[in-house]
Enzyme design. Structure first.
Site, PDB file in Angstrom:
ATOM      1  N   TYR A 149       9.058   0.998   0.726  1.00  0.00           N
ATOM      2  CA  TYR A 149       9.937   1.127  -0.437  1.00  0.00           C
ATOM      3  C   TYR A 149      11.266   1.777  -0.073  1.00  0.00           C
ATOM      4  CZ  TYR A 149       7.075  -0.495  -4.348  1.00  0.00           C
ATOM      5  OH  TYR A 149       6.381  -1.259  -5.243  1.00  0.00           O
ATOM      6  N   LYS A 244      -2.994   3.376   9.093  1.00  0.00           N
ATOM      7  CA  LYS A 244      -3.067   2.533  10.286  1.00  0.00           C
ATOM      8  C   LYS A 244      -2.578   3.346  11.484  1.00  0.00           C
ATOM      9  CE  LYS A 244      -3.950  -1.472  12.221  1.00  0.00           C
ATOM     10  NZ  LYS A 244      -5.351  -1.898  12.438  1.00  0.00           N
ATOM     11  N   ASP A 345      -7.480  -1.542   7.873  1.00  0.00           N
ATOM     12  CA  ASP A 345      -8.131  -2.853   7.928  1.00  0.00           C
ATOM     13  C   ASP A 345      -9.625  -2.767   7.655  1.00  0.00           C
ATOM     14  OD1 ASP A 345      -8.855  -3.048  11.357  1.00  0.00           O
ATOM     15  OD2 ASP A 345      -7.464  -1.586  10.538  1.00  0.00           O
ATOM     16  N   ASP A 369      -0.583  -1.078  -1.773  1.00  0.00           N
ATOM     17  CA  ASP A 369      -0.286  -2.351  -2.430  1.00  0.00           C
ATOM     18  C   ASP A 369      -1.422  -3.341  -2.202  1.00  0.00           C
ATOM     19  OD1 ASP A 369       1.166  -4.088  -3.939  1.00  0.00           O
ATOM     20  OD2 ASP A 369       2.702  -4.482  -2.450  1.00  0.00           O
TER      21      ASP A 369
END
Length: 485
Positions: A149, A244, A345, A369
């Site tokens: 963002y 991640k 993931d 998201d």
């Protein structure tokens, strides 16, 4: 007498007739708003015996604002949300062309609404693609002002991107090598390899899109603070930091490390990390366990480590037992809020296969998201997924539909108003009007259990062989929710 919500001593002060700005939204927004506002008003009136009511104040954004005053996001709208603290909105069109990339993002940034709050729960009877949708009961705290963002991008083939490539090649040659086709020489080499297998020769422009994403300690701290505070207030079991960091060690990895730091620094007596729980649990199962033996249990690769690495793990065990053994040992850690982390993931897999392992999730923008929409699919789709954007320090909050405008259904009184209705429920709960919020949940439960639903759910229910379902209009669904309060 209508008056403003205010912030006093760090808490919202809500009058009996608060002024709340609303944006009805574009496309199907007006249909959805007309239905939703009746549900909210009915819940407030019924729960308070008529003592409370909301004084709604329409403000403009999106197509309605553009058509009215040639401005997609008028300053008067921003000023209203700033003044009255709490507001609600329907779906907005993203302007085509230059200027504002997204009205939703613009509002979040202008008001510094750093938490995107997305609760995910299943209503009995809602069709789902998973076997046990009732196991999906999670609350996502998605960081709302950093990561993508606040991303900075340079288009491939431009002078801006070339400046960055030249800078990296000069100042960070080792890192520059990771950009596979960042130089003409690398491209020429690939062209030669392709021509050797019969590919035609062609131009070799250096075209690499460049992107940066900022992740700060303070931005991470306030997001994790909010998630842990919410979990403790609402008696949740755990907070999972999703990241991640195995690949992006200094951005997403830092977010994870800072998250643990916040938990241990500010909530030490109320939390236990997953790793600490292993150490304490191992000792409780075997009181004679040495620190080295405990270290072997928490790190299966212990025997293959260097002496220095082994010493570090043993020291960790000794430090944890010395610092929290008295306050958290003897099984006391089991009543604490569990803080853990999960790679993004594998999280997307495990929220499907092991949803009960997750409760409150704290994550960065892009991960949040993906997760919020994936989870919404498990409980009936984004059409009934509520959302909020909140600054817990200033008190500012905008509650919103999480779906798009669906213009082809505009003014047909067909679409599901559930997303705005449930966002209204979140708003009332945020205001402290929990009785009204509970009535909305009761009404939604009752309407869906009675199989009185809009076309989207009716189609799915019939596909599953349910012949008793009754399809109703958007406005009629609101009637059903109110009736079941």
């Amino acid at each position: 007498m209508p008056s403003s919500i205010s912030m006093k001593s760090g808490k919202l002060s809500v009058p009996d007739e608060p002024i709340i700005p609303f944006i009805e939204g574009d496309g199907t927004g007006p249909d959805i708003w007309r239905a939703s506002v009746r549900v909210m008003d009915a819940a407030v009136a019924k729960s308070s015996g008529g003592k409370r009511k909301i004084s709604w104040m329409e403000v403009y954004a999106g197509e309605k604002a553009f058509n009215t005053c040639n401005d997609w996001l008028p300053q008067a709208t921003i000023d209203a949300f700033k003044k009255y603290l709490v507001g609600i909105k329907g779906p907005l069109t993203t302007p085509v062309g230059g200027g504002i990339r997204s009205l939703n993002v613009a509002l979040r940034q202008m008001l510094d609404l750093y938490v995107c709050l997305r609760p995910v729960r299943w209503f009995k009877g809602v069709p789902s693609p998973v076997k046990r949708p009732q196991d999906c009961d999670m609350v996502i705290f998605r960081e709302n002002t950093e990561d993508i963002y606040a991303g900075i991008e340079m288009a491939a083939g431009t002078s801006e991107s070339q400046k960055v490539l030249d800078f990296l090649a000069k100042e960070y040659p080792k890192e520059f090598k990771k950009i596979r086709f960042g130089s003409k020489e690398a491209g020429d080499q690939w062209q030669q390899e392709m021509q050797a297998v019969g590919a035609p020769a062609r131009d070799n422009p250096v075209q690499v899109g460049i992107g940066f994403k900022p992740v700060s300690y303070l931005g991470s701290e306030r997001l994790v603070h909010s998630a842990i505070g919410y979990a403790l207030k609402n008696n949740r079991r755990s907070v999972t930091i999703v990241h991640k960091g195995n690949i992006m060690k200094f951005s997403e990895g830092a977010f994870k490390d800072w998250g643990y730091k916040v938990a241990q620094q500010f909530y030490r007596d109320q939390i236990v990390t997953e790793r600490e729980s292993w150490i304490l649990g191992n000792l409780e199962a075997n009181p004679g366990l040495t620190a080295e033996a405990n270290a072997k249990l928490i790190d299966p690769g212990f025997d293959m480590m260097t002496p220095e690495q082994k010493g570090k793990i043993v020291k960790e065990v000794e430090t944890i037992l010395a610092t929290i053994g008295a306050t958290h040992g003897g099984g006391k850690w089991k009543s604490k809020l569990l803080i853990k982390d999960s790679i993004a993931d594998i999280t997307l897999q495990q929220v499907l296969t092991r949803p009960r392992d997750f409760d409150v999730i704290a994550t960065m923008n892009l991960n949040g998201d993906y997760l919020s929409d994936a989870l919404a699919a498990q409980v009936g789709g984004i059409g009934i997924a509520p959302g909020a954007n909140i600054n817990y320090v200033s008190g500012h909050a905008i509650f919103e539909a999480t779906h798009g405008t669906a213009p082809k259904y505009a003014n047909l009184d067909q679409v599901n108003p559930g997303s705005v209705i449930l966002s209204g429920e979140m708003m009332l709960r945020y205001m402290g009007w929990t009785e009204a919020a509970d009535l909305i949940i009761k009404g939604m439960d009752g309407a869906i259990t009675a199989k009185t639903v809009t076309y989207d759910f009716e189609r799915l229910m019939k596909a599953e062989g349910d012949t008793q379902v009754k399809k109703v209009k958007c406005s009629e669904f609101a009637d059903a929710v109110i009736a079941h309060m």
